[in-house]
Design a protein around this motif. Structure first.
Motif, PDB file in Angstrom:
ATOM      1  N   ARG A  71       7.906 -37.901  -5.096  1.00 17.35           N
ATOM      2  CA  ARG A  71       7.442 -39.293  -5.202  1.00 17.35           C
ATOM      3  C   ARG A  71       8.542 -40.200  -5.734  1.00 17.35           C
ATOM      4  N   ALA A  72       9.251 -39.764  -6.779  1.00 15.48           N
ATOM      5  CA  ALA A  72      10.322 -40.581  -7.362  1.00 15.48           C
ATOM      6  C   ALA A  72      11.446 -40.824  -6.354  1.00 15.48           C
ATOM      7  N   LEU A  73      11.861 -39.790  -5.638  1.00 12.26           N
ATOM      8  CA  LEU A  73      12.928 -39.951  -4.636  1.00 12.26           C
ATOM      9  C   LEU A  73      12.466 -40.835  -3.480  1.00 12.26           C
ATOM     10  N   ARG A  74      11.218 -40.657  -3.060  1.00 12.60           N
ATOM     11  CA  ARG A  74      10.672 -41.485  -1.968  1.00 12.60           C
ATOM     12  C   ARG A  74      10.644 -42.949  -2.382  1.00 12.60           C
ATOM     13  N   THR A  75      10.162 -43.213  -3.588  1.00 11.57           N
ATOM     14  CA  THR A  75      10.071 -44.585  -4.095  1.00 11.57           C
ATOM     15  C   THR A  75      11.461 -45.194  -4.264  1.00 11.57           C
ATOM     16  N   GLU A  76      12.384 -44.399  -4.810  1.00 11.19           N
ATOM     17  CA  GLU A  76      13.769 -44.848  -5.007  1.00 11.19           C
ATOM     18  C   GLU A  76      14.400 -45.291  -3.685  1.00 11.19           C
ATOM     19  N   ARG A  77      14.013 -44.648  -2.590  1.00 13.26           N
ATOM     20  CA  ARG A  77      14.565 -44.967  -1.270  1.00 13.26           C
ATOM     21  C   ARG A  77      13.740 -46.010  -0.518  1.00 13.26           C
ATOM     22  N   GLY A  78      12.669 -46.485  -1.144  1.00 15.09           N
ATOM     23  CA  GLY A  78      11.845 -47.518  -0.530  1.00 15.09           C
ATOM     24  C   GLY A  78      11.035 -47.024   0.658  1.00 15.09           C
ATOM     25  N   LEU A  79      10.667 -45.749   0.651  1.00 18.55           N
ATOM     26  CA  LEU A  79       9.912 -45.168   1.771  1.00 18.55           C
ATOM     27  C   LEU A  79       8.431 -45.077   1.433  1.00 18.55           C
ATOM     28  N   SER A  80       7.601 -45.391   2.396  1.00 15.09           N
ATOM     29  CA  SER A  80       6.167 -45.172   2.228  1.00 15.09           C
ATOM     30  C   SER A  80       5.880 -43.690   2.435  1.00 15.09           C
ATOM     31  N   LEU A  81       4.710 -43.259   2.019  1.00 14.89           N
ATOM     32  CA  LEU A  81       4.289 -41.883   2.239  1.00 14.89           C
ATOM     33  C   LEU A  81       4.290 -41.575   3.738  1.00 14.89           C
ATOM     34  N   SER A  82       3.783 -42.507   4.537  1.00  8.88           N
ATOM     35  CA  SER A  82       3.729 -42.319   5.988  1.00  8.88           C
ATOM     36  C   SER A  82       5.119 -42.184   6.597  1.00  8.88           C
ATOM     37  N   GLU A  83       6.055 -43.004   6.136  1.00  9.82           N
ATOM     38  CA  GLU A  83       7.407 -42.971   6.699  1.00  9.82           C
ATOM     39  C   GLU A  83       8.120 -41.671   6.339  1.00  9.82           C
ATOM     40  N   LEU A  84       7.995 -41.216   5.090  1.00  9.41           N
ATOM     41  CA  LEU A  84       8.624 -39.948   4.725  1.00  9.41           C
ATOM     42  C   LEU A  84       7.992 -38.794   5.502  1.00  9.41           C
ATOM     43  N   ALA A  85       6.680 -38.806   5.650  1.00 11.53           N
ATOM     44  CA  ALA A  85       6.004 -37.756   6.423  1.00 11.53           C
ATOM     45  C   ALA A  85       6.526 -37.740   7.857  1.00 11.53           C
ATOM     46  N   ARG A  86       6.704 -38.918   8.455  1.00 13.20           N
ATOM     47  CA  ARG A  86       7.216 -38.998   9.821  1.00 13.20           C
ATOM     48  C   ARG A  86       8.634 -38.453   9.906  1.00 13.20           C
ATOM     49  N   ARG A  87       9.503 -38.885   8.992  1.00 18.61           N
ATOM     50  CA  ARG A  87      10.896 -38.434   9.003  1.00 18.61           C
ATOM     51  C   ARG A  87      11.021 -36.930   8.765  1.00 18.61           C
ATOM     52  N   ALA A  88      10.135 -36.386   7.918  1.00 23.24           N
ATOM     53  CA  ALA A  88      10.188 -34.957   7.595  1.00 23.24           C
ATOM     54  C   ALA A  88       9.465 -34.108   8.633  1.00 23.24           C
ATOM     55  N   GLY A  89       8.667 -34.758   9.492  1.00 25.72           N
ATOM     56  CA  GLY A  89       7.922 -34.003  10.496  1.00 25.72           C
ATOM     57  C   GLY A  89       6.785 -33.193   9.902  1.00 25.72           C
ATOM     58  N   VAL A  90       6.197 -33.700   8.815  1.00 24.84           N
ATOM     59  CA  VAL A  90       5.049 -33.037   8.198  1.00 24.84           C
ATOM     60  C   VAL A  90       3.880 -34.009   8.180  1.00 24.84           C
ATOM     61  N   GLY A  91       2.687 -33.474   8.049  1.00 25.38           N
ATOM     62  CA  GLY A  91       1.500 -34.315   8.011  1.00 25.38           C
ATOM     63  C   GLY A  91       1.444 -35.160   6.753  1.00 25.38           C
ATOM     64  N   LYS A  92       0.877 -36.342   6.893  1.00 20.38           N
ATOM     65  CA  LYS A  92       0.741 -37.240   5.745  1.00 20.38           C
ATOM     66  C   LYS A  92      -0.120 -36.585   4.663  1.00 20.38           C
ATOM     67  N   ALA A  93      -1.179 -35.871   5.053  1.00 20.26           N
ATOM     68  CA  ALA A  93      -2.037 -35.186   4.084  1.00 20.26           C
ATOM     69  C   ALA A  93      -1.267 -34.086   3.356  1.00 20.26           C
ATOM     70  N   THR A  94      -0.389 -33.393   4.073  1.00 20.32           N
ATOM     71  CA  THR A  94       0.430 -32.345   3.459  1.00 20.32           C
ATOM     72  C   THR A  94       1.352 -32.957   2.414  1.00 20.32           C
ATOM     73  N   LEU A  95       2.006 -34.060   2.783  1.00 20.20           N
ATOM     74  CA  LEU A  95       2.925 -34.720   1.854  1.00 20.20           C
ATOM     75  C   LEU A  95       2.170 -35.295   0.651  1.00 20.20           C
ATOM     76  N   SER A  96       1.014 -35.873   0.894  1.00 16.08           N
ATOM     77  CA  SER A  96       0.206 -36.406  -0.200  1.00 16.08           C
ATOM     78  C   SER A  96      -0.204 -35.280  -1.154  1.00 16.08           C
ATOM     79  N   GLY A  97      -0.620 -34.144  -0.592  1.00 18.27           N
ATOM     80  CA  GLY A  97      -0.985 -32.992  -1.412  1.00 18.27           C
ATOM     81  C   GLY A  97       0.185 -32.454  -2.203  1.00 18.27           C
ATOM     82  N   LEU A  98       1.360 -32.482  -1.602  1.00 20.21           N
ATOM     83  CA  LEU A  98       2.569 -32.038  -2.295  1.00 20.21           C
ATOM     84  C   LEU A  98       2.845 -32.967  -3.481  1.00 20.21           C
ATOM     85  N   GLU A  99       2.766 -34.285  -3.241  1.00 19.23           N
ATOM     86  CA  GLU A  99       3.052 -35.255  -4.303  1.00 19.23           C
ATOM     87  C   GLU A  99       2.041 -35.190  -5.445  1.00 19.23           C
TER      88      GLU A  99
END
Length: 173
Positions: free
Chosen positions: A16-44
């Motif tokens: 979450r800190a790295l994502r925020t530092e880079r100005g990325l939304s949860l959806s954008e990081l999930a897209r770039r990483a090729g993982v589901g938004k729910a997976t990324l949310s659960g990870l965070e």
């Protein structure tokens, strides 16, 4: 299979800190990483224990070394068991040094790291086939393999012996 034996509670705040530092939304990081938004949310939030593939994908999308996300010395994937020995910075790169074990006959693929990442394996026992999925190489005891890890790559213990090797991952900064 779990990547972190003791769960992922410590990973979420770092992601979450790295994502925020880079100005990325949860959806954008999930897209770039090729993982589901729910997976990324659960990870965070620490409610999901990520696989090694997920951690590598998120680290690559954030442009950081795997150790920027995890704490603790031991991670594993479907076949590869790795113990972190050392993280160090030298010049324009960060290095992670691991002790790696792959059971005889086991294989694992790994998603691409961010551009410019290379992996270097020195085999101590067994026979290792590793490198880009389209062109892996094989080495036995005393052998050395090197490959660009910014494309899908894999590791396999060929033959009847477990592979014991060191793995050095170089991340350009």
């Amino acid at each position: 299979m779990e990547a972190l034996p003791d769960g992922a509670a410590h990973v979420g705040p770092r992601v979450r800190a790295l994502r925020t530092e880079r100005g990325l939304s949860l959806s954008e990081l999930a897209r770039r990483a090729g993982v589901g938004k729910a997976t990324l949310s659960g990870l965070e939030t620490g409610t999901r224990n990520p696989t090694l593939d997920t951690l590598h994908s998120v680290a690559a999308a954030l442009g950081v070394a795997l150790t920027a996300l995890v704490e603790g010395p031991r991670i594993h994937g479907a076949a590869v068991r790795m113990d972190l020995l050392r993280v160090f910075e030298e010049g324009p790169a960060t290095y992670e040094l691991y002790r790696m074990r792959i059971p005889a006959g086991a294989a694992q693929t790994s998603p691409p790291h961010h551009p410019g990442v290379t992996e270097h394996a020195t085999v101590f026992a067994g026979e290792l086939r590793a490198g880009p999925l389209h062109d892996p190489a094989t080495a036995g005891p005393g052998g050395y393999l090197e490959w660009a890890a910014d494309a899908p790559h894999g590791y396999a213990a060929v033959g009847e012996r477990d592979v014991h090797a060191s793995l050095l991952i170089r991340y350009p900064r």
